[in-house]
Design a protein around this motif. Structure first.
Motif, short mmCIF file in Angstrom:
data_model
loop_
_atom_site.label_atom_id
_atom_site.label_comp_id
_atom_site.label_asym_id
_atom_site.label_seq_id
_atom_site.Cartn_x
_atom_site.Cartn_y
_atom_site.Cartn_z
N VAL A 22 0.86 -1.19 0.00
CA VAL A 22 0.00 0.00 0.00
C VAL A 22 0.89 1.23 0.00
O VAL A 22 1.81 1.35 0.83
CB VAL A 22 -0.92 0.02 1.24
CG1 VAL A 22 -1.82 1.26 1.20
CG2 VAL A 22 -1.75 -1.25 1.31
N GLU A 23 0.64 2.13 -0.93
CA GLU A 23 1.40 3.37 -0.98
C GLU A 23 0.63 4.46 -0.24
O GLU A 23 -0.56 4.65 -0.46
CB GLU A 23 1.63 3.78 -2.43
CG GLU A 23 2.48 2.79 -3.22
CD GLU A 23 2.70 3.20 -4.66
OE1 GLU A 23 2.10 4.22 -5.08
OE2 GLU A 23 3.48 2.52 -5.36
N SER A 24 1.33 5.15 0.65
CA SER A 24 0.70 6.21 1.42
C SER A 24 1.65 7.39 1.55
O SER A 24 2.84 7.29 1.23
CB SER A 24 0.30 5.70 2.82
OG SER A 24 1.45 5.53 3.63
N ASP A 25 1.13 8.51 2.05
CA ASP A 25 1.96 9.71 2.23
C ASP A 25 3.06 9.48 3.25
O ASP A 25 4.09 10.17 3.23
CB ASP A 25 1.08 10.89 2.67
CG ASP A 25 0.08 11.30 1.59
OD1 ASP A 25 0.37 11.01 0.40
OD2 ASP A 25 -0.96 11.88 1.92
N VAL A 74 2.64 -7.62 -5.10
CA VAL A 74 1.20 -7.40 -5.31
C VAL A 74 0.86 -6.05 -4.68
O VAL A 74 1.25 -5.77 -3.54
CB VAL A 74 0.35 -8.52 -4.66
CG1 VAL A 74 -1.13 -8.30 -4.95
CG2 VAL A 74 0.79 -9.88 -5.18
N GLU A 75 0.16 -5.22 -5.42
CA GLU A 75 -0.19 -3.88 -4.94
C GLU A 75 -1.69 -3.76 -4.77
O GLU A 75 -2.48 -4.39 -5.48
CB GLU A 75 0.34 -2.83 -5.90
CG GLU A 75 1.85 -2.93 -6.12
CD GLU A 75 2.48 -1.62 -6.55
OE1 GLU A 75 1.76 -0.60 -6.63
OE2 GLU A 75 3.70 -1.62 -6.79
N LYS A 76 -2.07 -2.93 -3.82
CA LYS A 76 -3.50 -2.69 -3.57
C LYS A 76 -4.04 -1.72 -4.62
O LYS A 76 -3.39 -0.73 -4.95
CB LYS A 76 -3.69 -2.10 -2.17
CG LYS A 76 -5.15 -1.93 -1.75
CD LYS A 76 -5.24 -1.43 -0.32
CE LYS A 76 -6.69 -1.20 0.10
NZ LYS A 76 -7.47 -2.45 0.08
N GLY A 77 -5.22 -2.01 -5.15
CA GLY A 77 -5.82 -1.13 -6.15
C GLY A 77 -6.38 -1.91 -7.32
O GLY A 77 -6.46 -3.14 -7.31
N TYR A 78 -6.76 -1.17 -8.35
CA TYR A 78 -7.38 -1.77 -9.53
C TYR A 78 -6.63 -1.34 -10.79
O TYR A 78 -6.05 -0.25 -10.85
CB TYR A 78 -8.84 -1.32 -9.64
CG TYR A 78 -9.72 -1.83 -8.52
CD1 TYR A 78 -10.41 -3.04 -8.64
CD2 TYR A 78 -9.85 -1.10 -7.34
CE1 TYR A 78 -11.20 -3.51 -7.61
CE2 TYR A 78 -10.65 -1.57 -6.30
CZ TYR A 78 -11.32 -2.78 -6.44
OH TYR A 78 -12.11 -3.25 -5.43
N CYS A 104 -6.64 -5.90 -5.99
CA CYS A 104 -5.18 -5.93 -5.96
C CYS A 104 -4.68 -6.39 -7.32
O CYS A 104 -5.43 -6.96 -8.10
CB CYS A 104 -4.66 -6.84 -4.84
SG CYS A 104 -5.03 -8.60 -5.08
N TYR A 105 -3.42 -6.11 -7.61
CA TYR A 105 -2.85 -6.55 -8.88
C TYR A 105 -1.36 -6.83 -8.68
O TYR A 105 -0.69 -6.21 -7.86
CB TYR A 105 -3.05 -5.51 -9.98
CG TYR A 105 -2.48 -4.14 -9.66
CD1 TYR A 105 -1.18 -3.81 -10.03
CD2 TYR A 105 -3.24 -3.20 -8.98
CE1 TYR A 105 -0.65 -2.57 -9.74
CE2 TYR A 105 -2.72 -1.95 -8.67
CZ TYR A 105 -1.43 -1.63 -9.05
OH TYR A 105 -0.90 -0.41 -8.75
#
Length: 247
Positions: free
Chosen positions: A59-62, A162-166, A178-179
């Protein structure tokens, strides 16, 4: 009464174990299992039983990147039941893996992909008992051909996660939340200024979509995509397609 108090915090409580017919599977494949529930030291009411297909996502965050568990798909099994001390119940179960289940079985410099089945008992007034079964997920023929083509074109698979998102493209979009990204780099310098190529796959029943992210020197990142029909998987053609798209 003392045993019930201990069971409520997980000591001497019921246990669950999911026995898979095989842990070696492909995305979208049906799997079979037997769920074994064993009673503890006291009678316990089981209000539910759930299985979840899980993976670890970035998960990428600030505040920086971090990893967390992600549910790809979840199944509810059986009805409410009362388990006597020492009693054992066996429940047959079958389901189909999500078509976007990340691949775990490949050779990469750094593989951060993990997939497993998590089984949990919802026990009244007690900590949930749970069981975790790792899965070995193999690429379908279209994905395998893409990976072989990248190798033929002189790219090396450096990292997978694996990254969170679409994922979204004009002709397809992902649904699992996730992808997976396969990060390739040229083995002998940047061809045509290419520093990195990332491949992500969105398989469906009869075709697999491929989203390609290109990182070129002195240019911003670009995205291109292609679709491979499962009954027309040809390694030479995929090599030609990828070479045209990448170059």
């Amino acid at each position: 009464m003392f045993k019930k108090i201990l069971a409520s915090v997980g000591i001497g409580a019921a246990k669950v174990d999911t026995v898979l017919q095989t842990e070696h599977l492909h995305p979208g494949q049906k799997f079979h299992a037997e769920i074994i529930i064993k009673g503890g030291d006291v009678e316990q009411d089981i209000s539910g039983l759930e299985l979840a297909l899980m993976t670890r996502v970035k998960v990428e965050s600030d505040d920086g990147d971090y990893f967390t568990n992600h549910i790809i798909e979840k199944w509810r099994v059986g009805e409410k039941l009362t388990l006597q001390p020492g009693e054992e119940k066996r429940i047959p179960f079958e389901a189909r893996l999500h078509s976007e289940t990340p691949i775990t079985e490949f050779i990469a410099g750094y593989n951060q992909t993990h997939v497993w089945i998590q089984t949990g008992l919802n026990i009244d007034l007690a900590i949930d008992a749970s069981d975790r079964d790792p899965l070995h997920i193999y690429p379908n023929e279209a994905v395998k051909a893409c990976m072989q083509a990248m190798d033929r074109l002189g790219f090396r698979l450096m990292k997978a996660d694996v990254e969170k998102g679409y994922l979204r493209a004009p002709s397809f979009h992902s649904t699992s939340g996730c992808y997976q990204e396969l990060e390739y780099r040229p083995q002998s310098g940047g061809m045509f200024g290419i520093q990195e190529v990332e491949l992500s796959f969105v398989p469906e029943a009869h075709k697999t979509h491929v989203l390609i992210e290109l990182d070129r020197a002195f240019r911003s990142d670009g995205y291109i995509d292609l679709t491979i029909e499962h009954d027309h998987v040809n390694l030479s053609q995929i090599c030609d397609q990828l070479e045209r798209l990448i170059h």
